[in-house]
Design an enzyme around this catalytic site. Structure first.
Site, short mmCIF file in Angstrom:
data_model
loop_
_atom_site.label_atom_id
_atom_site.label_comp_id
_atom_site.label_asym_id
_atom_site.label_seq_id
_atom_site.Cartn_x
_atom_site.Cartn_y
_atom_site.Cartn_z
N ASP A 150 41.90 54.50 52.20
CA ASP A 150 43.32 54.27 52.40
C ASP A 150 44.02 55.56 52.02
OD1 ASP A 150 45.98 52.95 52.63
OD2 ASP A 150 44.75 51.14 52.68
N ASP A 157 44.39 60.00 55.45
CA ASP A 157 45.47 59.59 56.36
C ASP A 157 44.89 59.60 57.77
OD1 ASP A 157 47.65 59.34 58.04
OD2 ASP A 157 48.93 60.72 56.92
N TYR A 196 54.88 46.99 67.43
CA TYR A 196 53.68 46.43 66.81
C TYR A 196 52.92 45.56 67.80
CZ TYR A 196 50.84 43.78 63.43
OH TYR A 196 49.80 43.19 62.74
N LYS A 212 49.08 46.24 69.17
CA LYS A 212 47.98 45.31 68.97
C LYS A 212 47.41 44.81 70.30
CE LYS A 212 47.82 45.53 64.54
NZ LYS A 212 46.66 46.17 63.87
N THR A 252 49.36 39.14 52.59
CA THR A 252 49.04 40.53 52.32
C THR A 252 50.30 41.26 51.86
OG1 THR A 252 49.59 41.29 54.55
CG2 THR A 252 47.34 40.47 54.20
#
Length: 266
Positions: free
Chosen positions: A38, A64, A157, A161, A192
């Site tokens: 991460d 990154d 988004y 996806k 999350t």
């Protein structure tokens, strides 16, 4: 169930929390050696400490994934420590630019696509050579219910996806004959940090708390989720664990929904 993946090498992106962290925990329990990545050092260090595995089992690497040199460095570190990854779980992603379509500028679209699509492209490209040379591999790309059921306030988004789903299907056709199996997993409203932030913003707008924001969101925005609750990261990780295992040796090009029925179509 014996997943048949003891001593395999896995790369898990987006691994400092949520689905990535839950998947790393499951894989470690199955005897897999895990490279966890991460981009925030402190959060990755905290996740590594939480997992509690030794250096011979778990390698944290800050990277990154929007920076090509970071992806190259990540794979160099993985190979030096464990060897070529045989499993890739790409969980890294962001909600990205939100709001009415006519108010989102090119920069908002570009950033969302960079993180949610192009990062997946880079990481898959980086691991693919080793998998092809070995004649086997498992790749799971995290998509979303939004990829097939778009919501008007987060179209960058949703588009990203949808592209991830197409990417997974295309990769499965391109490399399945070489033993590299590629699938997607599409969660909906999992507990999350990403959805926590969404619900905190909703709570602030409505002058309420997170619990009420979650309840109203489920009722107003996700009525198809028959569970009436957010999913848990471990519930998604369980599906990912199956897909990267030897138990899924005849599964490729699929999109597994972990969405409590949220998607309305069959």
């Amino acid at each position: 169930m014996d997943l048949g993946i003891t001593d395999r090498i896995a790369l898990v992106t987006g691994g400092d929390s949520g689905i990535g962290l839950a998947t790393a925990r499951l894989l470690l329990a199955e005897g897999v050696r895990v490279v966890l990545t991460d981009q925030v050092p402190d959060r990755l260090a905290a996740a590594t400490a939480e997992l509690g595995a030794g250096e011979d089992r778990l390698l944290p690497v800050v990277a990154d994934l929007t920076v090509p040199d970071d992806v190259t460095g990540l794979l160099d570190r993985a190979r030096a420590a464990f060897g070529d990854p045989e499993i890739l779980v790409h969980s890294a992603g962001v909600t990205g630019a939100q709001g009415p379509f006519h108010e989102i500028d090119d920069a908002g679209w570009a950033r969302t696509l960079e993180v949610d699509l192009l990062a997946a492209v880079r990481v898959v490209r980086a691991v693919l050579g080793g998998m092809r040379a070995a004649g086997r591999g498992r790749i799971v790309l995290l998509a979303s219910e939004d990829g097939v059921q778009p919501y008007v306030d987060e179209l960058p988004y949703c588009a990203s996806k949808a592209a991830v789903l197409s990417l997974a299907k295309g990769l499965s056709k391109a490399y399945g004959a070489e033993g590299v199996l590629v699938n997607a997993v599409s969660p909906a409203f999992i507990a999350t940090p990403m959805t926590d932030a969404m619900m905190d913003a909703r709570a602030e707008q409505r002058g309420t708390d997170r619990a009420e924001a979650i309840a109203s969101f489920l009722e107003e925005e996700r009525p198809g989720m028959v569970s009436g609750r957010r999913g848990e990261p471990e519930e998604v990780a369980a599906v990912i664990g199956f897909l990267v295992s030897e138990r899924a040796s005849f599964v490729t090009g699929s999109n597994y929904r972990v969405d409590a029925g949220s998607v309305a179509t069959i």
